[in-house]
Enzyme design. Structure first.
Site, PDB file in Angstrom:
ATOM      1  N   TYR A 100      20.936 -35.184  22.590  1.00 18.11           N
ATOM      2  CA  TYR A 100      20.248 -33.904  22.484  1.00 18.11           C
ATOM      3  C   TYR A 100      18.755 -34.139  22.293  1.00 18.11           C
ATOM      4  CZ  TYR A 100      24.909 -32.049  22.187  1.00 18.11           C
ATOM      5  OH  TYR A 100      26.210 -31.725  22.484  1.00 18.11           O
ATOM      6  N   ASN A 224      14.736 -27.214  14.609  1.00 17.76           N
ATOM      7  CA  ASN A 224      14.706 -25.860  15.152  1.00 17.76           C
ATOM      8  C   ASN A 224      13.396 -25.131  14.895  1.00 17.76           C
ATOM      9  OD1 ASN A 224      17.391 -25.627  16.309  1.00 17.76           O
ATOM     10  ND2 ASN A 224      18.143 -25.761  14.212  1.00 17.76           N
ATOM     11  N   HIS A 360     -26.435 -49.696   5.146  1.00 18.93           N
ATOM     12  CA  HIS A 360     -26.343 -48.293   4.761  1.00 18.93           C
ATOM     13  C   HIS A 360     -27.190 -47.379   5.636  1.00 18.93           C
ATOM     14  CE1 HIS A 360     -28.355 -50.621   1.324  1.00 18.93           C
ATOM     15  NE2 HIS A 360     -29.268 -50.513   2.257  1.00 18.93           N
TER      16      HIS A 360
END
EC number: 2.7.7.23
Length: 452
Positions: A100, A224, A360
């Protein structure tokens, strides 16, 4: 195993998903529900048939697999009807494995066991014991032998108390399957052709119905709606995390780790909370990842520290490098050994040489930077002229002062020094200081304006 045909039922619309996509294209861990199932039958089955219905063209485009035989179910008349659509494509002397499209966590090992049982008995189904079997068809046994499967809406009160349920997944000798499909009818509460009715046909025919009971109730869980989809996502992720830890990965909190792809790692790697791994990621030995990092499609070497809140995508990071915190490494970047990419640095499509520091507040784009280079705070490679991208090349040992802009295309020589606050538009020679500043002026009698 030879001559095994997988039949995957994927025709449902999935109305409760409230989505424009069919149910089987909903995603779990960056893969479609159908994609998960296809990965489990790969190498196990000789041929795969997908029965599609709602938005079938969309399903085929997304999966895009020429090895799949796509079979259309024009009317949704039940699971038995869906399987029947595939049967003209299946040889009699084969085993049909029926799956399925909305049951994504089924394991290949379980399917292999089911096929093996069917090869012995002719028909085998997968069952599971549930504390709350509501919604599932009950398995009716007599003297341990399966006698029938009764759907929830057709079950008596006594039958509703049975906890062993049918998962719908089964393996059947294809000749038997064709025979029994021709005998079922729609005389039930739903007015549909139930695939499970072939069990009663088999029993009536004296056919042995074997079974295996799943050891993990989650591998047969269907989806579902979006709530159930999220529940399965968490189950999938914790199962992955458990497997990784068993293989030696240290996770500070497996409940706050997600992997949505293929992840391989060396020895003594540690990952802190809220890490996300996407695509194909490789970690070497002794690499540490701090909290809140995202790593996608990257190869990361040994003894690397990735500090907190970094985003790393499509790059290579060599041994001993340090990344972050708050660094963004964009695609096509190669960071070499012992380089440092510090906080609030963005690097794109660049090579950062060994022992080079970008510590940085910098942007490095379309650059080739040599080894032992220092990129000070606030340095920007100006790589875009509004139409095209241009390259910056910085030689070994260069020092780029703070708040400098390097306007590409440009080349900075070996051991060159760029004075802080400079905008460099021409090549900077080797071993020289280059700078561009206006002369500083101090106004002796100047006063700040006052508020009126």
């Amino acid at each position: 195993m030879k001559n095994i045909h997988a039949i995957i039922l994927a025709a449902g619309k999935g109305s409760r998903m409230n989505s424009s996509k069919p149910k089987v294209l909903q995603t779990l861990s960056n893969n479609t529900l159908l994609g998960h199932i296809l990965s489990q039958v790969k190498g196990l089955c000789d041929k795969v048939h997908v029965v599609y219905g709602f938005e079938g063209n969309q399903v085929q485009r997304k999966i895009n697999d020429s090895n799949i035989n796509w079979v259309e179910q024009t009317e949704q008349l039940g699971t038995g009807h869906a399987v029947a659509q595939a049967m003209p494509h299946i040889e009699d002397n084969s085993i049909s494995l029926i799956l399925y499209g909305d049951v994504p966590l089924i394991k290949k090992s379980t399917l292999a066991d089911l096929i093996h049982k069917a090869q012995q008995s002719g028909l085998s189904l997968l069952s599971v014991i549930l504390d709350n079997p509501t919604g599932y068809g009950r398995i009716i046994r007599k003297d341990k032998q399966i006698q029938a499967i009764v759907e929830q809406k057709d079950a008596t009160n006594t039958q509703l108390n049975i906890n062993e349920v049918n998962t719908g997944i089964m393996a059947v000798h294809s000749q038997l399957l064709k025979q029994y499909l021709s005998k079922i009818n729609s005389s039930n509460a739903q007015g549909e052709l139930y695939l499970t009715d072939i069990i009663a046909c088999a029993i009536t025919d004296g056919q042995i119905v074997s079974s295996i009971i799943s050891k993990n109730k989650f591998e047969i869980a269907g989806v579902n709606d979006k709530v159930q989809l999220a529940e399965l996502e968490r189950i999938f992720q914790i199962n992955q995390a458990t497997q990784f830890m068993q293989q030696g990965l240290s996770l500070k909190d497996p409940n706050r780790f997600d992997c949505r792809g293929v992840f391989t790692f060396g020895k003594d790697c540690e990952i802190d909370i809220n890490a996300l791994i996407e695509g194909e990621v490789v970690l070497g030995d002794n690499t540490i990842i701090a909290p809140n990092c995202i790593i996608k499609n990257s190869k990361i070497g040994n003894c690397i520290s990735i500090l907190s809140n970094c985003v790393i995508e499509d790059c290579v990071i060599e041994d001993g490098a340090t990344i972050g915190p708050f660094a963004r490494i964009r695609p096509n970047t190669h960071i070499k050994t012992y380089a440092k990419i510090g906080n609030f640095v963005e690097v794109k499509k660049s090579i950062i040489g060994e022992n080079t520091n970008v510590s940085h507040l910098s942007y490095i784009g379309d650059a080739i930077i040599g080894k032992n280079v220092n990129i000070s705070a606030g340095v920007i490679t100006c790589n875009y002229d509004g139409i095209n991208k241009h390259q910056t090349i910085i030689g070994d040992g260069a020092f780029i002062g703070s708040d400098s802009q390097l306007v590409a295309p440009i080349k900075i020589g070996k051991n060159a020094t760029i004075g802080a606050g400079s905008t460099i538009t021409k090549a900077a020679p080797d071993n020289q200081l280059s700078l561009s500043r206006t002369k500083q002026i101090s106004l002796k009698n100047w006063q700040r304006p006052t508020k009126k």
